[in-house]
Design a protein around this motif. Structure first.
Motif, PDB file in Angstrom:
ATOM      1  N   HIS A  53      -5.674   5.413  -2.006  1.00 47.94           N
ATOM      2  CA  HIS A  53      -6.914   4.820  -1.539  1.00 47.94           C
ATOM      3  C   HIS A  53      -7.077   3.379  -1.995  1.00 47.94           C
ATOM      4  N   LEU A 107      -2.680   3.033   8.438  1.00 44.37           N
ATOM      5  CA  LEU A 107      -1.837   2.030   7.795  1.00 44.37           C
ATOM      6  C   LEU A 107      -0.724   1.633   8.759  1.00 44.37           C
ATOM      7  N   HIS A 145       0.874  -1.174   0.000  1.00 43.78           N
ATOM      8  CA  HIS A 145       0.000   0.000   0.000  1.00 43.78           C
ATOM      9  C   HIS A 145       0.904   1.215   0.000  1.00 43.78           C
ATOM     10  N   HIS A 170      -5.127  -0.589  -2.835  1.00 40.99           N
ATOM     11  CA  HIS A 170      -3.944  -1.414  -2.672  1.00 40.99           C
ATOM     12  C   HIS A 170      -3.324  -1.632  -4.060  1.00 40.99           C
ATOM     13  N   LYS A 218      -9.700   0.591   8.996  1.00 45.74           N
ATOM     14  CA  LYS A 218     -10.628   1.654   8.608  1.00 45.74           C
ATOM     15  C   LYS A 218     -11.206   2.290   9.873  1.00 45.74           C
ATOM     16  N   ASP A 251      -5.892   7.905   3.141  1.00 46.49           N
ATOM     17  CA  ASP A 251      -7.222   7.877   2.524  1.00 46.49           C
ATOM     18  C   ASP A 251      -8.102   9.036   2.999  1.00 46.49           C
ATOM     19  N   HIS A 298       0.203   4.748   0.224  1.00 46.06           N
ATOM     20  CA  HIS A 298      -0.458   5.979   0.645  1.00 46.06           C
ATOM     21  C   HIS A 298      -1.811   6.198  -0.002  1.00 46.06           C
ATOM     22  N   SER A 319      -8.772 -10.275   3.542  1.00 45.26           N
ATOM     23  CA  SER A 319      -9.780  -9.225   3.725  1.00 45.26           C
ATOM     24  C   SER A 319     -11.065  -9.815   4.294  1.00 45.26           C
ATOM     25  N   ASP A 364      -4.343  -2.562   7.199  1.00 38.23           N
ATOM     26  CA  ASP A 364      -5.188  -1.386   6.973  1.00 38.23           C
ATOM     27  C   ASP A 364      -6.359  -1.463   7.942  1.00 38.23           C
ATOM     28  N   SER A 370      -8.161   5.620   6.846  1.00 41.28           N
ATOM     29  CA  SER A 370      -7.578   4.422   7.448  1.00 41.28           C
ATOM     30  C   SER A 370      -6.303   4.763   8.204  1.00 41.28           C
ATOM     31  N   GLU A 377      -9.546  -3.821   7.821  1.00 42.83           N
ATOM     32  CA  GLU A 377      -9.949  -3.852   6.417  1.00 42.83           C
ATOM     33  C   GLU A 377      -9.143  -4.868   5.621  1.00 42.83           C
TER      34      GLU A 377
END
Length: 326
Positions: A10, A235, A6, A12, A98, A251, A8, A178, A96, A233, A167
């Motif tokens: 929105h 990270l 990821h 992946h 959320k 995000d 930075h 996920s 991640d 989110s 997430e």
């Protein structure tokens, strides 16, 4: 090797697949004399989340800036230069989370209700999570509208109850995960967090300190209280050998400034119309879970699961969380 990462943004992205493209973009940026270092990646100026650019440009000078993923916009050039958060990590574990008690805007609900549309695919998604959730009419219709599904989605996860949800997770040499739709109560969340770092107490301690630092920064940030933060989110990134770790806020596509004179508490439940996002409520609950896991001697051989407080499925009292955050 295939590593899910990821950077930075929105979505992946697969770092290996995009690496050569970023290298070519950097070379071109150097020719155009744009500031671009080895710890950044570039996106075309047509990148669709233009609103997110503005949020980040504002944030870099505020209290939250050390915890926020940063990128700069060059208005007279072709590229947006963004920080590559994974570059310092050779074998990273990535998670991640959320944040907030909802991931949709109030305006989204209003627009969707004005023109209701019943969808079979959302009904199928709902019954795949909970076959008993649809009403008799919805079962007969075999379709639900999007507002119904959006609210259900938050209620069946830990978003509405704890103010955050896991997430996605990617561990070295393992497939991305996920499948956290039904992870709802504290002890379930704690087990997933334990699995993320495989019992490494040094990293759990480091992450706990960073989470507390983030909450302290939020409490001091004028930006935080004057913005509705939806769908953002945290990270989490950790080196496999526990030598380095970091937490970043990412995000901001649905982050918006409040009308002049309006402020949010971020630590109370959402009632439609109050625009509360529950970000601080979620952050406090997350810190509570991390704290319960991080009890005991760092060098102890006792599994982390045995450190979790007995009644961890019980939700902390809202008033207590609010008082702690104030």
């Amino acid at each position: 090797t295939h590593t899910h990462t990821h950077t930075h943004t929105h979505t992946h992205v697969h770092y290996r697949r995009h690496h050569n493209k970023h290298m070519r973009a950097r070379a071109r940026a150097r020719e155009e004399r744009l500031p671009c270092s080895s710890n950044s990646c570039l996106r075309p100026r047509g990148y669709r989340r233009a609103h997110e650019w503005n949020i980040n440009v504002v944030c870099v000078s505020l209290t939250l800036s050390p915890m926020m993923s940063v990128f700069c916009v060059f208005h007279h050039s072709e590229y947006v230069v963004m920080q590559d958060l994974l570059l310092p990590f050779e074998v990273p574990s990535v998670m991640d989370i959320k944040m907030g008690i909802r991931t949709y805007l109030e305006e989204e609900l209003t627009k969707l209700r004005q023109k209701p549309s019943y969808r079979n695919d959302l009904y199928e998604k709902m019954i795949s999570v909970d076959p008993n959730e649809p009403t008799a009419d919805e079962h007969e219709r075999r379709a639900i509208d999007k507002p119904r599904y959006m609210i259900f989605r938050e209620q069946c996860s830990s978003s509405s109850s704890l103010g955050f949800r896991i997430e996605g997770v990617k561990l070295p040499d393992k497939d991305p995960r996920s499948d956290f739709k039904k992870v709802k109560v504290m002890h379930e969340v704690a087990r997933e967090l334990e699995e993320f770092l495989e019992g490494n107490r040094k990293l759990w301690r480091s992450f706990l300190d960073k989470l507390k630092g983030l909450r302290e920064a939020c409490l001091k940030s004028e930006f935080f209280y004057t913005h509705e933060i939806i769908g953002s989110s945290l990270l989490f990134v950790a080196q496999q050998d526990a030598s380095e770790c970091g937490i970043w806020m990412i995000d901001f596509g649905k982050t918006s400034r409040l009308p002049e004179g309006q402020r949010l508490r971020h630590d109370v439940q959402w009632v439609e119309g109050n625009r509360e996002d529950g970000y601080l409520l979620g952050l406090s609950n997350l810190i509570d879970i991390w704290s319960s896991i991080c009890l005991g001697d760092d060098d102890a051989a006792t599994p982390l699961a045995e450190s979790v407080l007995g009644d961890s499925s019980a939700r902390p009292d809202d008033a207590a969380v609010g008082a702690e955050s104030a």
